[in-house]
Design an enzyme around this catalytic site. Structure first.
Site, short mmCIF file in Angstrom:
data_model
loop_
_atom_site.label_atom_id
_atom_site.label_comp_id
_atom_site.label_asym_id
_atom_site.label_seq_id
_atom_site.Cartn_x
_atom_site.Cartn_y
_atom_site.Cartn_z
N GLU A 209 0.21 2.84 1.97
CA GLU A 209 -0.30 3.71 3.04
C GLU A 209 0.73 4.75 3.48
OE1 GLU A 209 -2.58 2.79 7.03
OE2 GLU A 209 -0.46 2.36 7.27
N ASP A 210 2.01 4.40 3.35
CA ASP A 210 3.03 5.33 3.85
C ASP A 210 3.21 6.57 2.98
OD1 ASP A 210 3.76 3.86 6.10
OD2 ASP A 210 4.90 2.45 4.86
N ARG B 184 12.60 5.11 -0.21
CA ARG B 184 11.16 5.16 -0.51
C ARG B 184 10.70 6.52 -1.04
NH1 ARG B 184 7.24 2.20 3.44
NH2 ARG B 184 6.09 2.39 1.47
N LEU C 26 13.07 -2.80 2.74
CA LEU C 26 13.63 -2.60 4.08
C LEU C 26 12.97 -3.56 5.06
CD1 LEU C 26 13.31 1.30 4.10
CD2 LEU C 26 15.42 -0.02 3.76
N ASP D 166 9.48 -1.47 -1.67
CA ASP D 166 8.52 -1.29 -0.58
C ASP D 166 7.22 -0.62 -1.04
OD1 ASP D 166 9.66 -2.33 1.86
OD2 ASP D 166 11.22 -0.80 1.67
N ARG E 151 10.90 7.57 11.27
CA ARG E 151 10.54 7.92 9.89
C ARG E 151 9.88 9.30 9.77
NH1 ARG E 151 10.15 3.19 6.66
NH2 ARG E 151 11.83 1.83 7.39
N CYS F 107 -0.91 -0.96 6.20
CA CYS F 107 0.08 -0.40 5.24
C CYS F 107 -0.24 -0.73 3.80
CB CYS F 107 1.47 -0.96 5.49
SG CYS F 107 1.79 -1.51 7.11
N HIS G 50 6.29 2.22 13.22
CA HIS G 50 5.34 3.32 13.05
C HIS G 50 4.36 3.33 14.22
CE1 HIS G 50 6.15 2.72 8.53
NE2 HIS G 50 6.50 3.96 8.77
#
Ligand code: CIR
Length: 259
Positions: free
Chosen positions: A68-69, A88, A21, A63, A134, A254, A167
């Protein structure tokens, strides 16, 4: 994070990385260059004294290098998120076994909550949680309740008014002690008033996503005005080229989980 980091986990970018993305409009990333930059990033973490676990690329999830996400890791435990982008969601299952080697019991965000780790800023054991495109309020509150049980206070920050920020940490970073790096758009938010704020100079917003690792500060290369501000803080500053990750809306923080 109150003590020091000893570990980090990263995932190599796969060849499918350019299919991830992005809204950056900076063109397609070069995979070989991304890989080199990723290796330099891991080396920088090692230089800060961290033992780095490097996970193999996962081609199924372009991705997935933005680990980290997908998890929140603290000294007291770890939690798997539920990423807000549908493409994701599957990254969670792929990260679980790797993280369980270090944290046998993992908490997990439950539907309808969504949460991206990029929205979670640990400012020395006090957490800021962004509510964004998100991360929804349900996910943010689930995390806040979990952190509370671990003795941490959280504050929610609604960033939906700033569509330029993917973010919260696209515009905010903890610099140690009572200091935050913030983009001008966020600098006057009441929730940050108790902090000394280092404003990111105009035109260099991307540099806000910097990373304090023990005594050092890792910053993105190519942002000279912010670099000058960072050097004034007194600690070692390391500039890293993350141009290929920027093309996919990602930054320094990230690319790793740290604990
Ligand atoms: C995404 O849109 O999810 C990725 N292309 C970029 C994620 C960056 N992650 C982060 O800022 N924590």
């Amino acid at each position: 994070m109150i003590g020091r980091f000893n570990h980090a986990m990263v995932r190599r970018p796969g060849k499918s990385f350019p299919a991830g993305l992005t809204t950056a409009g900076l063109g397609a990333p070069d995979w070989a260059r991304a890989l080199e930059q990723h290796m330099a990033y891991s080396r920088a973490l090692e230089k800060c004294g961290l033992r780095v676990t490097v996970l193999e690329a996962d081609e199924q999830f372009p991705d997935s290098t933005f680990v980290e996400d997908v998890a929140i890791v603290t000294e007291g435990g770890a939690l798997l998120t539920r990423p807000g982008a549908e493409s994701r969601l599957g990254e969670v299952g792929a990260l679980r076994p790797a993280l369980q080697k270090f944290f046998p019991t993992l908490a997990e965000i439950q539907p309808p909550g969504t949460l991206d780790g990029g929205d979670v800023c640990d400012a020395g054991g006090q957490y800021f949680i962004g509510v964004s495109a998100r991360t929804n309020e349900d996910g943010a509150w689930q995390l806040a309740r979990w952190l509370e049980k671990l003795g941490h206070h959280s504050t929610l920050v609604d960033i939906r008014r700033w569509p330029g920020l993917l973010h919260l940490k696209s515009g905010l970073a903890w610099l140690g002690r009572n200091k935050l790096a913030v983009v001008v758009a966020l600098a006057e938010e009441r929730v940050f008033h108790d902090y000394e704020r280092v404003r990111v100079p105009a035109g260099e917003d991307y540099a806000a996503n910097c990373l304090r690792v023990n005594d050092a500060l890792l910053i993105a290369r190519g942002f000279p005005k912010f670099a000058a501000e960072a050097k004034k803080l007194g600690g070692p500053v390391s500039e890293l080229d993350v141009s290929e990750f920027r093309k996919m809306d990602g930054g320094l923080s990230c690319l790793s989980l740290r604990w």
